[in-house]
Design an enzyme around this catalytic site. Sequence first.
Site, PDB file in Angstrom:
ATOM      1  N   PRO A 185     -11.602 -21.585  18.004  1.00 54.85           N
ATOM      2  CA  PRO A 185     -10.862 -21.539  19.263  1.00 54.85           C
ATOM      3  C   PRO A 185     -11.722 -21.979  20.446  1.00 54.85           C
ATOM      4  O   PRO A 185     -12.848 -21.518  20.614  1.00 54.85           O
ATOM      5  CB  PRO A 185     -10.464 -20.062  19.371  1.00 54.85           C
ATOM      6  CG  PRO A 185     -10.450 -19.567  17.964  1.00 54.85           C
ATOM      7  CD  PRO A 185     -11.557 -20.309  17.275  1.00 54.85           C
ATOM      8  N   GLU A 186     -11.172 -22.885  21.256  1.00 53.25           N
ATOM      9  CA  GLU A 186     -11.842 -23.336  22.472  1.00 53.25           C
ATOM     10  C   GLU A 186     -10.990 -22.907  23.663  1.00 53.25           C
ATOM     11  O   GLU A 186     -10.013 -22.183  23.493  1.00 53.25           O
ATOM     12  CB  GLU A 186     -12.064 -24.845  22.400  1.00 53.25           C
ATOM     13  CG  GLU A 186     -12.891 -25.246  21.177  1.00 53.25           C
ATOM     14  CD  GLU A 186     -13.171 -26.740  21.062  1.00 53.25           C
ATOM     15  OE1 GLU A 186     -13.062 -27.453  22.067  1.00 53.25           O
ATOM     16  OE2 GLU A 186     -13.489 -27.187  19.941  1.00 53.25           O
ATOM     17  N   LYS A 217     -14.325 -19.472  27.160  1.00 55.76           N
ATOM     18  CA  LYS A 217     -14.121 -19.009  25.788  1.00 55.76           C
ATOM     19  C   LYS A 217     -14.042 -17.489  25.688  1.00 55.76           C
ATOM     20  O   LYS A 217     -14.336 -16.907  24.646  1.00 55.76           O
ATOM     21  CB  LYS A 217     -15.251 -19.522  24.891  1.00 55.76           C
ATOM     22  CG  LYS A 217     -15.184 -21.008  24.614  1.00 55.76           C
ATOM     23  CD  LYS A 217     -16.164 -21.387  23.525  1.00 55.76           C
ATOM     24  CE  LYS A 217     -16.083 -22.861  23.191  1.00 55.76           C
ATOM     25  NZ  LYS A 217     -16.992 -23.226  22.094  1.00 55.76           N
ATOM     26  N   ASN A 259     -16.201 -28.242  19.983  1.00 56.06           N
ATOM     27  CA  ASN A 259     -16.470 -29.432  19.186  1.00 56.06           C
ATOM     28  C   ASN A 259     -15.370 -30.495  19.285  1.00 56.06           C
ATOM     29  O   ASN A 259     -15.650 -31.681  19.426  1.00 56.06           O
ATOM     30  CB  ASN A 259     -16.689 -29.038  17.725  1.00 56.06           C
ATOM     31  CG  ASN A 259     -17.668 -29.961  17.037  1.00 56.06           C
ATOM     32  OD1 ASN A 259     -18.482 -30.630  17.679  1.00 56.06           O
ATOM     33  ND2 ASN A 259     -17.605 -30.020  15.723  1.00 56.06           N
TER      34      ASN A 259
END
Length: 387
Positions: A2-3, A54, A174
Site C-alpha cells: 500500500p502506498e 503512508k 515502488n
Amino acid sequence: MPECPELHLAGRFINTACGALVFAGGVERSPVGRGPEVPFRSEAYSISAIARGKELRLTLSALDAAVGPPPQDLVFRFGMSGSFRLCPAAELPRHAHLRFLTRESPPRALCFVDPRRFGSWRLGDAWQPERGPCVISEYQAFRENVLKNLDDRAFDKPICEVLLNQKYFNGIGNYLRAEILYRLKIPPFEKARTVLEALQEQEKSKKDPSLTLSKKVKLRQENPDLLELCHAVPTEVITAELLDPEHSDNYAAFKNWLQCYLVPGMSSLRDRNGRTIWFQGEPGPMAPKGQRPRRVSRKESPQLKAEPEAPSPTVTPRASKQRRRAAVKTPKSELKEEEKEEEADGPRKGRGRRKATAASALPEVPLGVRRSRRISARRDEGAAPAV
C-alpha cells in the site's frame, strides 16, 4: 505494498462507510497483532479517519463527551498487506488483528486486516517524525521541503532511490516512482540532485510577474515537473478509485492504468536497496554495475516478481538440495525488502557488504596449495605421499 493512494482511499472508505455508524464496547485485538492493546471503551462512540503519506490515523470519540472517555487516536502503518474492512461480526475475515464493533444488532466490525503482519499501529495522534509532508495533502510544503534541502547527502543517490526516501517523498512507493519517472522519461539512475536542481530554475520562471495566473496554470499542466507528478499521479489513483478498499481483490482497472510498473516490454533493475525499478530506455549513469536490465516479454505474466532463472550447468544432488533450500528462502528475503520501504529514511544497512567483507578477510586457499600442504604434512609424519 500500500502506498499513499491506498491509505487515502482507506480513510475515505472509513469516513463514508462508518460515518453514520455507532460503535460500542472495547476494541478487540488478536494475540499476534503488531500493536498495543487499545485502552478505550465506550457505550457509544464514532470513528473518523485521516491519511498522511503512508500513515492513517483513526480517532475514536465518545458520542457523549461529558460521561464518556476522552478521544483515543491510533496511527496505522499498512506494511505490505494492511487494509480496513467492514463486515458482519459473525463473519470476521482471517488476519483481522484489530476489531471495532458496532452497537447495532447483529453487530458489524470494522477490521484492520493484515495477512502478512508487517502493518502496525501505535497509540496517540503523532505522525512519525522522520516522515516529511504528504505528497497529496501537503503538496506545497512537500515541494518546499525538497527544494530547500537539495544540499542533503540523500540527493547524491539515484533519483529512483531518493523517491523512496520518506523524509522527502512521504507516500511514494515502488509503483508510483516507476510511473512518475516513466512519464517524464527520466532515467531511474540519474543523480537525484541533477534532476531536482533544474526545478529551482523553473521555480523562478514560474514566479515571473509578467505571467498571468491562467498562463501559469496552463504552463504547469502542459509541462509538469517531477514534484508536480509526485502529487498528480497518486491523485489520479484516488480520483478514479482504481484501488477500491471494498473490492481489494479486483485490480483489473489498476492494471490497465499502469504504463510502466510490471508492464510487459519494460526493463527492470534492482537498486542498491534491493528494490526493483521498472523503466524504459537507458537506466542512467548511476546504474548498479554487474547488472543487466531484464526485459519482460509480452508472453510473461506482469504479476511475476521473481527474476527468471539463468541457465545453469548440471549440478550434484547435494548442490541441487542447497539450491532448492535457497529458492524457498527467497520470498522471505523479498518480504524484508518490502518491509524496508516502510522505513522513514529507507536505506538498507547492507548485510551483503558485511558478508563480502568477512569473506574477503578469509580468502579461499587454491587447490594446489592445499594439496602441497597435505603432502608436506605426511612427509613430516614419515608417511609416503598419496599418489
